[in-house]
Design an enzyme around this catalytic site. Sequence first.
Site, PDB file in Angstrom:
ATOM      1  CB  ALA A  90      77.839  -3.142  49.249  1.00  0.00           C
ATOM      2  CG  ASP A 127      81.455  -2.716  52.087  1.00  0.00           C
ATOM      3  OD1 ASP A 127      80.712  -3.108  51.160  1.00  0.00           O
ATOM      4  OD2 ASP A 127      81.312  -3.080  53.271  1.00  0.00           O
ATOM      5  NE  ARG A 128      84.144  -3.521  44.031  1.00  0.00           N
ATOM      6  CZ  ARG A 128      83.647  -3.527  42.785  1.00  0.00           C
ATOM      7  NH1 ARG A 128      82.828  -2.560  42.413  1.00  0.00           N
ATOM      8  NH2 ARG A 128      83.946  -4.483  41.941  1.00  0.00           N
ATOM      9  CG  MET A 129      82.264  -6.263  51.826  1.00  0.00           C
ATOM     10  SD  MET A 129      83.324  -7.673  51.346  1.00  0.00           S
ATOM     11  CE  MET A 129      82.686  -8.931  52.450  1.00  0.00           C
ATOM     12  CG  HIS A 130      79.023  -5.955  45.249  1.00  0.00           C
ATOM     13  ND1 HIS A 130      78.963  -4.600  45.493  1.00  0.00           N
ATOM     14  CD2 HIS A 130      80.095  -6.145  44.429  1.00  0.00           C
ATOM     15  CE1 HIS A 130      79.942  -3.994  44.832  1.00  0.00           C
ATOM     16  NE2 HIS A 130      80.652  -4.901  44.202  1.00  0.00           N
TER      17      HIS A 130
END
Length: 203
Positions: free
Chosen positions: A179, A181-184
């Site tokens: 993702a 935003d690093r909110m994988h």
Amino acid sequence: MSGPGAHYASAVSEDSPLRELDRWIEEAREAQQPQPASVALVTVGADGRPSARTVTLKRLEDDALVFSTALWKRKAREIEANPHVALLFHWPGLGRQAHVTGEAAIAERSLAEELFAERDLFHQMQTVVSRQGEPIEDLDALRDRLSHLVEAQETAPPCPEDWGALRVRPDLVELWSEAPDRMHERRLFERDGDGWKTSLLSP
């Protein structure tokens, strides 16, 4: 199918996480990702030391991943000593990874013969000529033997007795999606009796 992994085949039920893995492989192929069915396979020997290599997934069954292998190679020996293995698929162009752990076993001879027959003729002959992973003096002698076999062989060679099929039955599958935003997204599937327990992991 054409191109790398052309012989990859699937027969997976909808309630298995391997169904989603199957979709991901097909989407990687459609997106022209290189070697979409390639996967890193990690085994552990009797001495506890891990080893890794890249292999090509040949089939997805309802409850297993299938590969072909030379039975004299290290991975086959290590699996006999310790059946626990790990697999890592990675499609960087799609921002996806699939992690699989489970137990591996040498499959029935008939499956090995089927997979060998699916290899193109040149790779069948290369398998007959080269004992993969064994020490050699140089490549020229092998190239000469392969060239001679290609010229002399009129029909496909039989599957060598020490060429086999490998079946991995997973007990854990994690599907990882990148993702911005690093909110994988990390979806975990754990074997639970005859089914699967699912959960979402923090990125």
